[in-house]
Scaffold this active site. Structure first.
Site, PDB file in Angstrom:
ATOM      1  N   HIS A 120      -1.391   6.136   4.871  1.00  0.00           N
ATOM      2  CA  HIS A 120      -0.236   5.298   4.458  1.00  0.00           C
ATOM      3  C   HIS A 120       0.882   5.969   5.498  1.00  0.00           C
ATOM      4  O   HIS A 120       1.141   6.859   5.744  1.00  0.00           O
ATOM      5  CB  HIS A 120       0.342   6.007   3.059  1.00  0.00           C
ATOM      6  CG  HIS A 120      -0.576   5.648   1.765  1.00  0.00           C
ATOM      7  ND1 HIS A 120      -0.872   4.210   1.343  1.00  0.00           N
ATOM      8  CD2 HIS A 120      -1.629   6.370   1.545  1.00  0.00           C
ATOM      9  CE1 HIS A 120      -1.987   4.484   0.720  1.00  0.00           C
ATOM     10  NE2 HIS A 120      -2.472   5.840   0.704  1.00  0.00           N
ATOM     11  N   LEU A 121       1.750   4.752   5.797  1.00  0.00           N
ATOM     12  CA  LEU A 121       2.880   4.952   6.723  1.00  0.00           C
ATOM     13  C   LEU A 121       3.933   5.600   6.088  1.00  0.00           C
ATOM     14  O   LEU A 121       4.233   6.832   6.782  1.00  0.00           O
ATOM     15  CB  LEU A 121       3.494   3.451   7.225  1.00  0.00           C
ATOM     16  CG  LEU A 121       2.511   2.544   8.094  1.00  0.00           C
ATOM     17  CD1 LEU A 121       2.855   1.180   7.795  1.00  0.00           C
ATOM     18  CD2 LEU A 121       2.336   3.439   9.425  1.00  0.00           C
ATOM     19  N   SER A 122       4.208   5.538   4.762  1.00  0.00           N
ATOM     20  CA  SER A 122       5.187   6.329   4.299  1.00  0.00           C
ATOM     21  C   SER A 122       4.566   7.342   3.258  1.00  0.00           C
ATOM     22  O   SER A 122       3.558   7.398   3.266  1.00  0.00           O
ATOM     23  CB  SER A 122       6.260   5.355   3.678  1.00  0.00           C
ATOM     24  OG  SER A 122       5.469   4.810   2.356  1.00  0.00           O
ATOM     25  N   ALA A 168      -0.740  -1.915  -1.186  1.00  0.00           N
ATOM     26  CA  ALA A 168      -0.622  -1.965  -2.580  1.00  0.00           C
ATOM     27  C   ALA A 168      -1.965  -1.940  -3.422  1.00  0.00           C
ATOM     28  O   ALA A 168      -1.840  -1.611  -4.729  1.00  0.00           O
ATOM     29  CB  ALA A 168       0.106  -3.335  -3.016  1.00  0.00           C
ATOM     30  N   ASN A 195      -5.759   1.648   5.327  1.00  0.00           N
ATOM     31  CA  ASN A 195      -4.547   1.685   4.553  1.00  0.00           C
ATOM     32  C   ASN A 195      -4.577   0.894   3.595  1.00  0.00           C
ATOM     33  O   ASN A 195      -4.417  -0.344   3.888  1.00  0.00           O
ATOM     34  CB  ASN A 195      -3.382   1.462   5.485  1.00  0.00           C
ATOM     35  CG  ASN A 195      -1.985   1.474   4.827  1.00  0.00           C
ATOM     36  OD1 ASN A 195      -1.925   1.407   3.843  1.00  0.00           O
ATOM     37  ND2 ASN A 195      -1.057   1.568   5.678  1.00  0.00           N
ATOM     38  N   GLU A 214      -7.773   7.939   4.174  1.00  0.00           N
ATOM     39  CA  GLU A 214      -6.953   7.024   3.320  1.00  0.00           C
ATOM     40  C   GLU A 214      -5.716   7.426   4.287  1.00  0.00           C
ATOM     41  O   GLU A 214      -5.342   8.440   4.156  1.00  0.00           O
ATOM     42  CB  GLU A 214      -6.760   7.220   2.193  1.00  0.00           C
ATOM     43  CG  GLU A 214      -5.676   6.473   1.253  1.00  0.00           C
ATOM     44  CD  GLU A 214      -5.158   6.848  -0.297  1.00  0.00           C
ATOM     45  OE1 GLU A 214      -4.549   6.469  -0.892  1.00  0.00           O
ATOM     46  OE2 GLU A 214      -6.203   7.659  -0.696  1.00  0.00           O
ATOM     47  N   ARG A 220       9.000  -6.257   7.890  1.00  0.00           N
ATOM     48  CA  ARG A 220       8.994  -5.742   6.570  1.00  0.00           C
ATOM     49  C   ARG A 220       9.604  -4.303   6.302  1.00  0.00           C
ATOM     50  O   ARG A 220       9.018  -3.606   6.964  1.00  0.00           O
ATOM     51  CB  ARG A 220       7.533  -5.965   5.890  1.00  0.00           C
ATOM     52  CG  ARG A 220       7.723  -5.431   4.425  1.00  0.00           C
ATOM     53  CD  ARG A 220       6.077  -5.350   3.848  1.00  0.00           C
ATOM     54  NE  ARG A 220       6.087  -4.992   2.528  1.00  0.00           N
ATOM     55  CZ  ARG A 220       5.594  -3.977   2.255  1.00  0.00           C
ATOM     56  NH1 ARG A 220       4.228  -3.477   2.796  1.00  0.00           N
ATOM     57  NH2 ARG A 220       5.504  -3.677   0.650  1.00  0.00           N
ATOM     58  N   TYR A 236       8.849   1.361   7.124  1.00  0.00           N
ATOM     59  CA  TYR A 236       7.519   1.035   7.505  1.00  0.00           C
ATOM     60  C   TYR A 236       7.799   0.881   9.237  1.00  0.00           C
ATOM     61  O   TYR A 236       6.877   0.922   9.798  1.00  0.00           O
ATOM     62  CB  TYR A 236       6.977  -0.234   7.269  1.00  0.00           C
ATOM     63  CG  TYR A 236       6.620  -0.181   5.852  1.00  0.00           C
ATOM     64  CD1 TYR A 236       5.773   0.729   5.211  1.00  0.00           C
ATOM     65  CD2 TYR A 236       7.337  -1.190   4.982  1.00  0.00           C
ATOM     66  CE1 TYR A 236       5.371   0.748   4.047  1.00  0.00           C
ATOM     67  CE2 TYR A 236       6.876  -1.154   3.447  1.00  0.00           C
ATOM     68  CZ  TYR A 236       6.259  -0.021   3.145  1.00  0.00           C
ATOM     69  OH  TYR A 236       5.716  -0.171   1.939  1.00  0.00           O
ATOM     70  N   PRO A 279      -2.703  -5.550   1.950  1.00  0.00           N
ATOM     71  CA  PRO A 279      -1.697  -6.474   1.915  1.00  0.00           C
ATOM     72  C   PRO A 279      -0.544  -6.138   2.470  1.00  0.00           C
ATOM     73  O   PRO A 279       0.142  -5.105   2.369  1.00  0.00           O
ATOM     74  CB  PRO A 279      -1.889  -6.731   0.429  1.00  0.00           C
ATOM     75  CG  PRO A 279      -2.351  -5.555  -0.258  1.00  0.00           C
ATOM     76  CD  PRO A 279      -3.299  -5.032   0.558  1.00  0.00           C
ATOM     77  N   ASN A 280       0.222  -7.359   3.123  1.00  0.00           N
ATOM     78  CA  ASN A 280       1.544  -7.133   3.454  1.00  0.00           C
ATOM     79  C   ASN A 280       1.706  -6.375   4.854  1.00  0.00           C
ATOM     80  O   ASN A 280       2.777  -6.520   5.420  1.00  0.00           O
ATOM     81  CB  ASN A 280       2.604  -6.693   2.777  1.00  0.00           C
ATOM     82  CG  ASN A 280       2.559  -7.755   1.516  1.00  0.00           C
ATOM     83  OD1 ASN A 280       2.622  -8.900   1.515  1.00  0.00           O
ATOM     84  ND2 ASN A 280       2.354  -7.006   0.266  1.00  0.00           N
ATOM     85  N   HIS A 323      -3.171   1.578  -5.644  1.00  0.00           N
ATOM     86  CA  HIS A 323      -2.484   1.940  -7.015  1.00  0.00           C
ATOM     87  C   HIS A 323      -3.268   1.077  -8.200  1.00  0.00           C
ATOM     88  O   HIS A 323      -3.085   1.725  -9.291  1.00  0.00           O
ATOM     89  CB  HIS A 323      -0.933   1.655  -6.991  1.00  0.00           C
ATOM     90  CG  HIS A 323      -0.367   1.950  -5.749  1.00  0.00           C
ATOM     91  ND1 HIS A 323      -0.100   3.373  -5.432  1.00  0.00           N
ATOM     92  CD2 HIS A 323       0.340   1.235  -4.885  1.00  0.00           C
ATOM     93  CE1 HIS A 323       0.793   3.311  -4.458  1.00  0.00           C
ATOM     94  NE2 HIS A 323       0.764   2.115  -4.116  1.00  0.00           N
ATOM     95  N   ARG A 381       4.116   4.220  -7.287  1.00  0.00           N
ATOM     96  CA  ARG A 381       3.372   4.330  -5.962  1.00  0.00           C
ATOM     97  C   ARG A 381       2.619   5.916  -5.884  1.00  0.00           C
ATOM     98  O   ARG A 381       2.212   6.068  -4.930  1.00  0.00           O
ATOM     99  CB  ARG A 381       4.180   4.487  -4.750  1.00  0.00           C
ATOM    100  CG  ARG A 381       4.780   2.857  -4.547  1.00  0.00           C
ATOM    101  CD  ARG A 381       5.504   2.749  -3.310  1.00  0.00           C
ATOM    102  NE  ARG A 381       6.131   1.537  -3.275  1.00  0.00           N
ATOM    103  CZ  ARG A 381       5.867   0.331  -2.828  1.00  0.00           C
ATOM    104  NH1 ARG A 381       4.527   0.173  -2.372  1.00  0.00           N
ATOM    105  NH2 ARG A 381       6.680  -0.622  -2.658  1.00  0.00           N
ATOM    106  N   ASP A 398     -14.399   1.492  -5.761  1.00  0.00           N
ATOM    107  CA  ASP A 398     -15.915   1.567  -5.749  1.00  0.00           C
ATOM    108  C   ASP A 398     -16.308   1.299  -4.459  1.00  0.00           C
ATOM    109  O   ASP A 398     -17.564   2.016  -4.227  1.00  0.00           O
ATOM    110  CB  ASP A 398     -16.198   0.739  -6.729  1.00  0.00           C
ATOM    111  CG  ASP A 398     -15.999   1.065  -8.231  1.00  0.00           C
ATOM    112  OD1 ASP A 398     -15.510   2.209  -8.504  1.00  0.00           O
ATOM    113  OD2 ASP A 398     -16.254   0.248  -9.123  1.00  0.00           O
ATOM    114  N   ARG A 404       8.696   7.756  -2.859  1.00  0.00           N
ATOM    115  CA  ARG A 404       9.028   6.673  -3.289  1.00  0.00           C
ATOM    116  C   ARG A 404       8.861   6.100  -4.821  1.00  0.00           C
ATOM    117  O   ARG A 404       9.166   7.145  -5.720  1.00  0.00           O
ATOM    118  CB  ARG A 404       8.121   5.603  -2.556  1.00  0.00           C
ATOM    119  CG  ARG A 404       8.252   5.861  -0.900  1.00  0.00           C
ATOM    120  CD  ARG A 404       7.714   4.861  -0.121  1.00  0.00           C
ATOM    121  NE  ARG A 404       8.106   3.421  -0.303  1.00  0.00           N
ATOM    122  CZ  ARG A 404       7.626   2.504   0.004  1.00  0.00           C
ATOM    123  NH1 ARG A 404       6.257   2.458   0.453  1.00  0.00           N
ATOM    124  NH2 ARG A 404       8.196   1.257  -0.526  1.00  0.00           N
TER     125      ARG A 404
END
Length: 147
Positions: A104-106, A78, A75, A102, A21, A26, A13-14, A81, A115, A88, A111
């Protein structure tokens, strides 16, 4: 596993809002730019980059990865978490012997405290975070180096 001919790059998402954003976190590049960058370094490998704000759609794509035996760069955004359903689905992929990295950009650990927890990491093949698009490049390099 031999070097793949196709890699599924899934974004949660996002991430469709990359470029606008929170650019201080990001960056200003878009998913389309990420796709072009990954295609440029994946000689002879199809990069199938997708994004969804819908948890069920991402889960369906992971099911498809099992069926097609396609390695995944994920990625979860959200969903990282709290989505046990996504966890699963990732486990189904890795239990089938197919890597899921997995990304992540940040750096989530630098953070907000919420997170710091990933329900995905425990079933992922590996985790790369904090390098912007470099996180994806490193994940792709790892998948392409598998012989």
């Amino acid at each position: 596993m031999t070097s793949p001919t196709r890699v599924l790059v899934l974004n949660g998402p996002n991430l469709n809002r990359l470029g606008t954003r929170e650019p201080e976190i990001y960056g200003t590049a878009t998913l389309a730019e990420l796709h072009a960058e990954l295609r440029g370094i994946a000689d002879g490998v199809e990069i199938d980059l997708r994004q969804s704000n819908d948890e069920g759609e991402v889960i369906g794509w992971l099911h498809d990865a099992v069926d097609a035996r396609t390695p995944v760069i994920l990625n979860p955004a959200a969903f990282t978490h709290y989505s046990y359903a996504l966890r699963d689905a990732v486990a189904l992929v890795t239990e089938a012997g197919i890597p899921v990295i997995e990304v992540h950009l940040s750096n989530p650990h630098a953070r907000e405290e919420f997170r710091h927890t990933s329900v995905i990491s425990g079933v992922a093949t590996g985790v790369i975070a904090g390098f912007g698009f470099g996180s994806y490049r490193l994940a792709l390099a790892q998948l392409l180096s598998v012989r």
